[in-house]
Enzyme design. Sequence first.
Site, mmCIF file in Angstrom:
data_model
loop_
_atom_site.group_PDB
_atom_site.id
_atom_site.type_symbol
_atom_site.label_atom_id
_atom_site.label_comp_id
_atom_site.label_asym_id
_atom_site.label_seq_id
_atom_site.Cartn_x
_atom_site.Cartn_y
_atom_site.Cartn_z
ATOM 1 N N SER A 1 0.847 -1.195 0.000
ATOM 2 C CA SER A 1 0.000 0.000 0.000
ATOM 3 C C SER A 1 0.886 1.251 0.000
ATOM 4 O O SER A 1 1.673 1.439 -0.924
ATOM 5 C CB SER A 1 -0.954 -0.026 1.197
ATOM 6 O OG SER A 1 -1.870 1.045 1.133
ATOM 7 N N THR A 2 0.798 2.069 1.034
ATOM 8 C CA THR A 2 1.544 3.323 1.070
ATOM 9 C C THR A 2 3.041 3.067 0.951
ATOM 10 O O THR A 2 3.607 2.281 1.695
ATOM 11 C CB THR A 2 1.263 4.079 2.376
ATOM 12 O OG1 THR A 2 -0.142 4.146 2.581
ATOM 13 C CG2 THR A 2 1.845 5.476 2.325
ATOM 14 N N HIS B 1 -2.697 -0.879 -3.346
ATOM 15 C CA HIS B 1 -3.874 -0.046 -3.091
ATOM 16 C C HIS B 1 -3.791 1.240 -3.915
ATOM 17 O O HIS B 1 -2.991 2.129 -3.619
ATOM 18 C CB HIS B 1 -3.973 0.312 -1.605
ATOM 19 C CG HIS B 1 -4.244 -0.860 -0.725
ATOM 20 N ND1 HIS B 1 -3.838 -0.917 0.592
ATOM 21 C CD2 HIS B 1 -4.867 -2.043 -0.963
ATOM 22 C CE1 HIS B 1 -4.225 -2.065 1.121
ATOM 23 N NE2 HIS B 1 -4.842 -2.769 0.200
ATOM 24 N N MET C 1 -0.117 1.058 5.168
ATOM 25 C CA MET C 1 -0.913 1.295 6.370
ATOM 26 C C MET C 1 -1.990 0.238 6.520
ATOM 27 O O MET C 1 -2.394 -0.402 5.558
ATOM 28 C CB MET C 1 -1.551 2.674 6.298
ATOM 29 C CG MET C 1 -0.553 3.805 6.405
ATOM 30 S SD MET C 1 -1.378 5.397 6.449
ATOM 31 C CE MET C 1 0.055 6.469 6.498
ATOM 32 N N ASP D 1 -4.505 -4.911 5.926
ATOM 33 C CA ASP D 1 -4.934 -5.727 4.802
ATOM 34 C C ASP D 1 -3.825 -6.721 4.455
ATOM 35 O O ASP D 1 -2.659 -6.354 4.335
ATOM 36 C CB ASP D 1 -5.228 -4.831 3.586
ATOM 37 C CG ASP D 1 -5.818 -5.604 2.416
ATOM 38 O OD1 ASP D 1 -6.458 -6.645 2.657
ATOM 39 O OD2 ASP D 1 -5.640 -5.160 1.264
#
Length: 373
Positions: free
Chosen positions: A189-190, A216, A309, A312
Amino acid sequence: MDTLNEPTTVRALVIDDSALYRKFVASVLNTIPGVEVIGTAANGRIGLEKIQSLGPDLVTLDLEMPELDGLGVLKKLAAQNASVVTIVVSATTAEGASATNEALRLGAFDFVLKPTGRSPDASREHLSKDLAAQRSTPSSTQSSDRESLPLGRTFSSESMSTLSNAGGSRPAGGSRALAPPEIVAIGVSTGGPAALHQVLPQLPVDFPCPVMTVQHMPPVFTKSLADNLDRKCALKVLEATDGHVIKAGEVLIAPGGRQMRLVREGGTTVVQITDDPPERSCKPSVDYLFRSIAHQFGQRAIGVVLTGMGDDGTLGCRLLRRAGATIVAQDEQTCTVYGMPRSVVEAGLADRVVPLDDIANCLMEVISSGACT
């Protein structure tokens, strides 16, 4: 879920060549508790000067500007080893997606989309929601300066009833059998675009497994990410499409705003792209992909969780590990945000915890040995 810090005041600088949009973004930021706008700048050159003079914690950054554009700002900040957190405010066009992916590769912390509401109030609500979603950050990030910043995407903590009681123990016998891995699944993600640009180009052209990836991102941006990576990798990198037959030599990235899973059709394994609901507020969801891989491949899979973050991927890793798969997590020191990997590690699911630079080598070692050692 991440342990959140108590809110602190974030001093923000808005850089945009549009006077109207500078005022708009600044007004939205000022409505978010704990955020104070300390200045604005009309282009990148002025923005760099104000970063030096004002010392903001956060910069919102337009990418298309005269004199010095947003990518130029990020390159200058990287050369100066500046610790300020940058959030790109991006257009949803293909060109905007390409520039945003390059900005993330250059070190931008994250991005939000420019509002497309039909009225000023709708646009304000859209942007306010996206920026407010950056209000809480994990307690552990790459630099200590970021640890106190109340920024970053947050994810809901609702559980999926079919998975909430899944354990992480190995199958009977306690260790994975020597079954050669046949697939690699990555969740990120991030900080993900920069991480993927570091890991995937290290995989050789004869890498023996297909690589399925969930990053994401919203629609359009994942296609741009895949195209950018394809130019840098020995493997073929594609945005996944429904019905695609997976094969070695390819990296498939889940399309933004959709869910991706693998299903058997006859004697082949194909990609299925669905409009199933978000899981843990994520669409695409790492858990959604990992769950299907646990079912289809079991111990013949490797699950990889990189910077990001939220949590997930943790439930998916539980199922993978119970099926005998090997789980690899990025270490805290090299994460942009140590949220998703930390959740996996603290749940006792990671077989290996390694720095980002070592992820590719780790995958090749696990594949060559046939098991995690």
